[in-house]
Design a protein around this motif. Structure first.
Motif, PDB file in Angstrom:
ATOM      1  N   GLN A 224       2.987   6.006  -2.799  1.00 44.86           N
ATOM      2  CA  GLN A 224       4.139   6.800  -3.208  1.00 44.86           C
ATOM      3  C   GLN A 224       4.174   6.974  -4.725  1.00 44.86           C
ATOM      4  N   THR A 225       3.897   5.895  -5.451  1.00 45.55           N
ATOM      5  CA  THR A 225       3.914   5.950  -6.912  1.00 45.55           C
ATOM      6  C   THR A 225       2.814   6.860  -7.448  1.00 45.55           C
ATOM      7  N   LYS A 226       1.605   6.715  -6.913  1.00 49.48           N
ATOM      8  CA  LYS A 226       0.479   7.527  -7.380  1.00 49.48           C
ATOM      9  C   LYS A 226       0.691   9.006  -7.068  1.00 49.48           C
ATOM     10  N   THR A 227       1.156   9.301  -5.853  1.00 51.63           N
ATOM     11  CA  THR A 227       1.394  10.694  -5.476  1.00 51.63           C
ATOM     12  C   THR A 227       2.504  11.308  -6.318  1.00 51.63           C
ATOM     13  N   GLY A 228       3.555  10.524  -6.588  1.00 54.71           N
ATOM     14  CA  GLY A 228       4.651  11.022  -7.420  1.00 54.71           C
ATOM     15  C   GLY A 228       4.185  11.385  -8.821  1.00 54.71           C
TER      16      GLY A 228
ATOM     17  N   HIS B  73       3.697  15.389  19.428  1.00 60.50           N
ATOM     18  CA  HIS B  73       3.836  16.432  18.404  1.00 60.50           C
ATOM     19  C   HIS B  73       3.315  15.932  17.058  1.00 60.50           C
ATOM     20  N   PRO B  74       1.981  15.808  16.923  1.00 64.19           N
ATOM     21  CA  PRO B  74       1.444  15.456  15.607  1.00 64.19           C
ATOM     22  C   PRO B  74       1.532  16.653  14.670  1.00 64.19           C
ATOM     23  N   HIS B  75       1.855  16.408  13.414  1.00 69.06           N
ATOM     24  CA  HIS B  75       1.941  17.492  12.451  1.00 69.06           C
ATOM     25  C   HIS B  75       1.591  16.961  11.063  1.00 69.06           C
ATOM     26  N   ALA B  76       1.423  17.860  10.116  1.00 70.19           N
ATOM     27  CA  ALA B  76       0.970  17.475   8.777  1.00 70.19           C
ATOM     28  C   ALA B  76       2.018  17.798   7.729  1.00 70.19           C
ATOM     29  N   HIS B  77       2.261  16.837   6.836  1.00 72.42           N
ATOM     30  CA  HIS B  77       3.069  17.059   5.637  1.00 72.42           C
ATOM     31  C   HIS B  77       2.118  16.947   4.450  1.00 72.42           C
ATOM     32  N   GLY B  78       2.231  17.847   3.490  1.00 70.91           N
ATOM     33  CA  GLY B  78       1.316  17.764   2.367  1.00 70.91           C
ATOM     34  C   GLY B  78       1.749  18.576   1.173  1.00 70.91           C
ATOM     35  N   PHE B  79       0.841  18.716   0.239  1.00 70.36           N
ATOM     36  CA  PHE B  79       1.136  19.449  -0.993  1.00 70.36           C
ATOM     37  C   PHE B  79      -0.114  20.164  -1.481  1.00 70.36           C
ATOM     38  N   MET B  80       0.091  21.233  -2.220  1.00 68.79           N
ATOM     39  CA  MET B  80      -0.958  21.973  -2.911  1.00 68.79           C
ATOM     40  C   MET B  80      -0.666  21.907  -4.407  1.00 68.79           C
ATOM     41  N   ILE B  81      -1.678  21.549  -5.193  1.00 62.70           N
ATOM     42  CA  ILE B  81      -1.555  21.531  -6.643  1.00 62.70           C
ATOM     43  C   ILE B  81      -2.102  22.852  -7.178  1.00 62.70           C
ATOM     44  N   LEU B  82      -1.305  23.547  -7.982  1.00 63.68           N
ATOM     45  CA  LEU B  82      -1.702  24.832  -8.550  1.00 63.68           C
ATOM     46  C   LEU B  82      -1.835  24.732 -10.063  1.00 63.68           C
ATOM     47  N   ASP B  83      -2.603  25.671 -10.647  1.00 63.42           N
ATOM     48  CA  ASP B  83      -2.781  25.649 -12.103  1.00 63.42           C
ATOM     49  C   ASP B  83      -1.667  26.365 -12.851  1.00 63.42           C
TER      50      ASP B  83
ATOM     51  N   ALA C 187       0.834  -1.199   0.000  1.00 66.75           N
ATOM     52  CA  ALA C 187       0.000   0.000   0.000  1.00 66.75           C
ATOM     53  C   ALA C 187       0.868   1.249   0.000  1.00 66.75           C
ATOM     54  N   LEU C 188       1.948   1.210   0.767  1.00 67.40           N
ATOM     55  CA  LEU C 188       2.867   2.345   0.827  1.00 67.40           C
ATOM     56  C   LEU C 188       3.477   2.612  -0.546  1.00 67.40           C
TER      57      LEU C 188
ATOM     58  N   ALA D  63      10.710  12.112  -5.173  1.00 69.53           N
ATOM     59  CA  ALA D  63      11.388  12.151  -3.868  1.00 69.53           C
ATOM     60  C   ALA D  63      10.438  12.720  -2.815  1.00 69.53           C
ATOM     61  N   ALA D  64       9.679  13.746  -3.197  1.00 67.87           N
ATOM     62  CA  ALA D  64       8.713  14.343  -2.271  1.00 67.87           C
ATOM     63  C   ALA D  64       7.608  13.355  -1.927  1.00 67.87           C
ATOM     64  N   ALA D  65       7.172  12.585  -2.909  1.00 64.23           N
ATOM     65  CA  ALA D  65       6.126  11.587  -2.670  1.00 64.23           C
ATOM     66  C   ALA D  65       6.605  10.516  -1.695  1.00 64.23           C
ATOM     67  N   ARG D  66       7.846  10.082  -1.841  1.00 64.35           N
ATOM     68  CA  ARG D  66       8.388   9.075  -0.914  1.00 64.35           C
ATOM     69  C   ARG D  66       8.465   9.640   0.501  1.00 64.35           C
ATOM     70  N   TYR D  67       8.820  10.915   0.619  1.00 65.97           N
ATOM     71  CA  TYR D  67       8.905  11.532   1.943  1.00 65.97           C
ATOM     72  C   TYR D  67       7.513  11.682   2.559  1.00 65.97           C
ATOM     73  N   LEU D  68       6.555  12.139   1.753  1.00 64.04           N
ATOM     74  CA  LEU D  68       5.204  12.349   2.262  1.00 64.04           C
ATOM     75  C   LEU D  68       4.582  11.055   2.763  1.00 64.04           C
ATOM     76  N   ALA D  69       4.801   9.965   2.045  1.00 58.09           N
ATOM     77  CA  ALA D  69       4.142   8.702   2.368  1.00 58.09           C
ATOM     78  C   ALA D  69       5.054   7.732   3.097  1.00 58.09           C
ATOM     79  N   LYS D  70       6.098   8.235   3.732  1.00 60.82           N
ATOM     80  CA  LYS D  70       7.102   7.327   4.303  1.00 60.82           C
ATOM     81  C   LYS D  70       6.557   6.449   5.417  1.00 60.82           C
ATOM     82  N   ASP D  71       5.550   6.931   6.164  1.00 62.02           N
ATOM     83  CA  ASP D  71       5.017   6.137   7.267  1.00 62.02           C
ATOM     84  C   ASP D  71       3.527   5.905   7.150  1.00 62.02           C
TER      85      ASP D  71
END
Length: 201
Positions: free
Chosen positions: A65-69, A139-149, A60-61, A188-196
């Motif tokens: 990672q592949t889909k997000t990348g 210390h819960p926190h959020a990693h994410g991304f914004m898609i822009l046009d 699943a991980l 690389a960003a996708a692997r980091y975002l979905a690392k856990d």
């Protein structure tokens, strides 16, 4: 000193499965069999439990990672972000997570959010939650991304960070990170975002 040894991943997966009290996890890829198609031999099946099974969570991980990348790589423009909140020593994890989720919900809703999306061309976003523990507490926190046009600007990164600070009381401006995400860094960003995270949020 302790001697470090490298153990193949499949051996660790086998040990973890044997230690599990769930029969389905013990049999994953070893006991379940899928019916054979015409002209093909039967094959081992997965249990599908991406939260508890070592094998299925790894699959699943990788899929996430592949889909997000691919999404980030095809986006006209993207911003990556890390949003944090104030840690409270005596606060239980459930309360800290509740605060974070409320801030994330209010950050991405309402007239202000709609105006920010229209102003900077935000067409989508996603995030994962990461849990760490410090001397000051959970210390819960959020990693994410914004898609822009289009390609992001300094103003779009600044406005996104400011909106988070507004909806996360007490959060330090210096603890937030919003940066432009180049296309070549998408995987690389996708692997980091979905690392856990075996599942996307």
């Amino acid at each position: 000193p302790l001697k470090r040894e490298t153990v193949p991943r499949y051996q660790l997966a086998a040990i973890a499965s044997e230690l599990s009290s769930r029969r389905s996890l013990q049999l994953c890829r070893r006991g379940f069999r899928l019916p054979a198609r015409e002209g093909e031999p039967s094959r081992s099946a997965y249990c599908g439990n991406s939260w508890c099974c070592v094998t299925c969570s790894s699959l699943a991980l990788y899929r996430n990672q592949t889909k997000t990348g691919k999404i980030l790589g095809l986006a006209p423009g993207a911003l990556s972000f890390t949003f944090t909140q104030v840690s409270r020593t005596s606060e239980p994890l459930s309360a800290a997570l509740s605060r974070l989720r409320k801030s994330l919900a209010s950050h991405a809703s309402g007239k202000g959010w709609k105006a920010l999306r229209e102003r900077h061309g935000v067409i989508g976003h996603g995030y994962v939650l990461e849990l760490t523990h410090k001397p000051t507490g959970w210390h819960p926190h959020a990693h994410g991304f914004m898609i822009l046009d289009s390609e992001p600007t300094t103003a779009s990164a600044h406005d996104l960070a400011q909106r988070w600070i507004m909806h996360s009381p007490g959060s330090s401006p210096w603890a937030q990170s919003v940066t432009q995400l180049p296309h070549e860094d998408a995987h690389a960003a996708a692997r980091y975002l979905a690392k856990d995270s075996p599942r996307r949020t």
